[in-house]
Design a protein around this motif. Structure first.
Motif, mmCIF file in Angstrom:
data_model
loop_
_atom_site.group_PDB
_atom_site.id
_atom_site.type_symbol
_atom_site.label_atom_id
_atom_site.label_comp_id
_atom_site.label_asym_id
_atom_site.label_seq_id
_atom_site.Cartn_x
_atom_site.Cartn_y
_atom_site.Cartn_z
ATOM 1 N N ASP A 117 0.978 -1.063 0.187
ATOM 2 C CA ASP A 117 -0.141 -0.016 0.028
ATOM 3 C C ASP A 117 0.829 1.408 -0.077
ATOM 4 O O ASP A 117 0.514 2.146 -0.401
ATOM 5 C CB ASP A 117 -0.762 -0.012 1.285
ATOM 6 N N PHE A 118 1.958 1.278 0.833
ATOM 7 C CA PHE A 118 2.970 2.395 1.101
ATOM 8 C C PHE A 118 3.355 2.764 -0.407
ATOM 9 O O PHE A 118 3.200 3.937 -0.895
ATOM 10 C CB PHE A 118 3.842 2.452 1.910
ATOM 11 N N TYR A 119 4.110 1.822 -0.870
ATOM 12 C CA TYR A 119 4.738 2.501 -2.572
ATOM 13 C C TYR A 119 3.825 2.463 -3.579
ATOM 14 O O TYR A 119 4.122 3.305 -4.438
ATOM 15 C CB TYR A 119 5.719 1.247 -2.606
ATOM 16 N N ASN A 120 2.564 1.764 -3.338
ATOM 17 C CA ASN A 120 1.661 1.935 -4.656
ATOM 18 C C ASN A 120 1.055 3.297 -4.697
ATOM 19 O O ASN A 120 0.336 3.717 -5.552
ATOM 20 C CB ASN A 120 0.475 0.991 -4.549
ATOM 21 N N GLN A 121 1.181 4.193 -3.702
ATOM 22 C CA GLN A 121 0.710 5.479 -3.473
ATOM 23 C C GLN A 121 1.405 6.415 -4.404
ATOM 24 O O GLN A 121 0.852 7.530 -4.711
ATOM 25 C CB GLN A 121 1.008 6.058 -1.986
ATOM 26 N N ILE A 122 2.682 5.939 -4.519
ATOM 27 C CA ILE A 122 3.388 6.863 -5.495
ATOM 28 C C ILE A 122 3.073 6.999 -6.858
ATOM 29 O O ILE A 122 2.824 6.120 -7.368
ATOM 30 C CB ILE A 122 5.059 6.461 -5.448
ATOM 31 N N PRO A 123 3.007 8.241 -7.656
ATOM 32 C CA PRO A 123 2.367 8.284 -8.912
ATOM 33 C C PRO A 123 3.159 7.456 -9.902
ATOM 34 O O PRO A 123 4.484 7.547 -9.981
ATOM 35 C CB PRO A 123 2.657 9.802 -9.283
ATOM 36 N N TYR A 124 2.437 6.810 -10.658
ATOM 37 C CA TYR A 124 3.211 6.056 -11.915
ATOM 38 C C TYR A 124 3.838 7.148 -13.026
ATOM 39 O O TYR A 124 3.001 7.864 -13.332
ATOM 40 C CB TYR A 124 2.359 4.987 -12.520
ATOM 41 N N VAL A 125 4.862 6.929 -13.548
ATOM 42 C CA VAL A 125 5.501 7.777 -14.482
ATOM 43 C C VAL A 125 6.648 6.860 -15.087
ATOM 44 O O VAL A 125 7.275 6.166 -14.559
ATOM 45 C CB VAL A 125 6.467 8.991 -13.642
ATOM 46 N N SER A 126 6.339 6.853 -16.496
ATOM 47 C CA SER A 126 7.187 5.909 -17.257
ATOM 48 C C SER A 126 8.593 6.598 -17.254
ATOM 49 O O SER A 126 9.084 7.629 -16.909
ATOM 50 C CB SER A 126 6.933 6.195 -18.758
ATOM 51 N N ASP A 127 9.403 5.522 -17.360
ATOM 52 C CA ASP A 127 10.919 5.635 -17.148
ATOM 53 C C ASP A 127 11.368 6.789 -18.271
ATOM 54 O O ASP A 127 12.108 7.822 -17.967
ATOM 55 C CB ASP A 127 11.727 4.559 -17.632
ATOM 56 N N LEU A 128 10.897 6.752 -19.575
ATOM 57 C CA LEU A 128 11.270 8.020 -20.517
ATOM 58 C C LEU A 128 11.043 9.230 -19.995
ATOM 59 O O LEU A 128 11.578 10.158 -20.077
ATOM 60 C CB LEU A 128 10.489 7.525 -21.912
ATOM 61 N N GLU A 129 9.516 9.474 -19.397
ATOM 62 C CA GLU A 129 9.205 10.761 -18.883
ATOM 63 C C GLU A 129 9.922 11.148 -17.613
ATOM 64 O O GLU A 129 10.352 12.179 -17.552
ATOM 65 C CB GLU A 129 7.731 10.845 -18.616
ATOM 66 N N TRP A 131 13.018 9.667 -16.167
ATOM 67 C CA TRP A 131 14.604 9.698 -15.981
ATOM 68 C C TRP A 131 15.174 9.964 -17.632
ATOM 69 O O TRP A 131 16.364 10.017 -17.590
ATOM 70 C CB TRP A 131 14.649 7.998 -15.546
ATOM 71 N N GLY A 132 14.117 10.116 -18.455
ATOM 72 C CA GLY A 132 14.737 10.316 -19.896
ATOM 73 C C GLY A 132 15.402 9.313 -20.630
ATOM 74 O O GLY A 132 16.051 9.209 -21.788
ATOM 75 N N VAL A 133 15.078 7.957 -20.027
ATOM 76 C CA VAL A 133 15.735 6.619 -20.844
ATOM 77 C C VAL A 133 14.538 5.668 -20.925
ATOM 78 O O VAL A 133 13.632 5.900 -20.221
ATOM 79 C CB VAL A 133 16.775 6.099 -20.011
ATOM 80 N N GLU A 134 14.969 4.695 -21.730
ATOM 81 C CA GLU A 134 13.731 3.865 -22.006
ATOM 82 C C GLU A 134 13.637 2.746 -20.850
ATOM 83 O O GLU A 134 12.382 2.331 -20.290
ATOM 84 C CB GLU A 134 14.165 2.960 -23.217
ATOM 85 N N ASP A 135 14.530 2.562 -20.185
ATOM 86 C CA ASP A 135 14.523 1.474 -19.004
ATOM 87 C C ASP A 135 15.503 2.114 -17.902
ATOM 88 O O ASP A 135 16.723 1.953 -18.300
ATOM 89 C CB ASP A 135 14.749 0.027 -19.452
ATOM 90 N N TYR A 136 14.686 2.229 -16.696
ATOM 91 C CA TYR A 136 15.585 2.633 -15.725
ATOM 92 C C TYR A 136 15.024 2.032 -14.154
ATOM 93 O O TYR A 136 13.975 2.219 -14.126
ATOM 94 C CB TYR A 136 15.820 4.228 -15.469
ATOM 95 N N ALA A 145 12.045 9.751 -3.100
ATOM 96 C CA ALA A 145 12.438 11.231 -2.905
ATOM 97 C C ALA A 145 11.999 11.890 -4.343
ATOM 98 O O ALA A 145 11.616 13.170 -4.284
ATOM 99 C CB ALA A 145 13.990 11.153 -3.024
ATOM 100 N N SER A 146 11.860 11.030 -5.661
ATOM 101 C CA SER A 146 11.615 11.824 -6.916
ATOM 102 C C SER A 146 10.143 11.889 -6.824
ATOM 103 O O SER A 146 9.324 12.474 -7.677
ATOM 104 C CB SER A 146 12.290 10.839 -8.237
ATOM 105 N N PHE A 147 9.443 10.995 -6.029
ATOM 106 C CA PHE A 147 7.992 10.875 -6.017
ATOM 107 C C PHE A 147 7.329 10.562 -7.543
ATOM 108 O O PHE A 147 6.468 10.993 -8.068
ATOM 109 C CB PHE A 147 7.264 12.221 -5.473
ATOM 110 N N GLY A 148 7.948 9.394 -8.047
ATOM 111 C CA GLY A 148 7.450 8.680 -9.344
ATOM 112 C C GLY A 148 8.265 7.570 -9.560
ATOM 113 O O GLY A 148 9.566 7.633 -9.240
#
Length: 260
Positions: A117-129, A131-136, A145-148
């Motif tokens: 439950d705790f970690y699922n609260q963090i918003p889903y954001v794709s790696d490309l959006e 971190w700027g890479v396809e897979d990170y 810390a990055s909240f995504g």
């Protein structure tokens, strides 16, 4: 126990001056004992640092995440710290022993649910959006810390948290799957109460923790933990997890974070 070098220097300075208050023989013996005690305390301090827990964050780490992710990052880590420490309090001092002595999954289920439950609260954001890479693959610190983050990041954070609480790693497997409904590769955390049991699946796609047999929408591809890698047919390769490059990257980044 954390001891600074300045604290050690003060004690050494104090013992140096005290020796003039006793006889030469007595002072040498006192100084030797004091030095032994200080060396033991220093070794304990070093040992404590090397065995730091998942949320034993340093000031250096707080400064690092502030520069990288903004002024709210330390506060997010403090929320993570509070939650994980509360989970540790719930788990008690000998969770590993309790689990090895019991086959009752209800013992650990509250911890699985809270981590999920705790970690699922963090918003889903794709790696490309994000971190700027396809897979990170992010560390738990980077995720919070990055909240995504994305599915790999959630699974890794849950794995690292449950391991830190004392759940044996042989019961935990980060699992790559094919998610049929979304038509993509996906990652979840599988928990095996026993090696041949139907695992419980911790996933960010749904809030409930269900048995793997109930998740008809997921097709396993491979899974791994710190020690092993398993193929979908159940074949295990000892030490195979080290061949997963992005997993090695996560371990190395976590090591660097612990030294900040």
């Amino acid at each position: 126990m954390k001891i600074s070098f300045s604290h050690l220097q003060k004690n050494l300075h104090w013992n140096y001056h005290c020796k003039f208050k006793a006889s030469s023989k007595s002072s040498l013996k006192t100084a030797a004992i004091a030095l032994q005690i200080l060396l033991i305390l220093l070794l304990l301090a070093i040992s404590s640092e090397s065995n730091a827990g998942l949320v034993d964050f340093s000031n250096g780490l707080y400064e690092f995440v502030t520069k990288k992710f903004g002024p709210e990052a330390p506060h997010r880590l403090q929320i993570m710290q509070t939650n994980v420490r509360q989970m540790k309090a719930t788990a008690g001092p000998d969770l590993t022993g309790k689990l090895l002595r019991s086959r009752n999954v209800q013992l650990e289920m509250p911890l699985l649910k809270r981590a999920n439950d705790f970690y699922n609260q963090i918003p889903y954001v794709s790696d490309l959006e994000h971190w700027g890479v396809e897979d990170y693959w992010a560390t738990p610190v980077e995720l919070v810390a990055s909240f995504g983050g994305d599915c790999e990041d959630y699974a890794i954070a849950k794995y690292m948290t449950l391991k830190d609480l004392g759940i044996p790693i042989e019961r935990l497997r980060i699992t790559y799957v094919r998610a049929i409904k979304i038509g993509e590769t996906h990652m979840v955390l599988a928990y095996y109460p026993t090696p041949d049991s139907d695992p419980w699946i911790l996933d960010n796609l749904i809030p409930e923790i269900k048995h793997g047999s109930e998740r008809k929408d997921l097709i396993p591809v491979y899974s791994f933990n710190d020690d092993d890698l398993w193929l979908a047919n159940g074949t295990a390769r000892k030490g195979g997890a080290s061949t997963v490059r992005l997993w090695r990257d996560v371990i190395e980044k976590m090591d660097r974070e612990s030294k900040l």
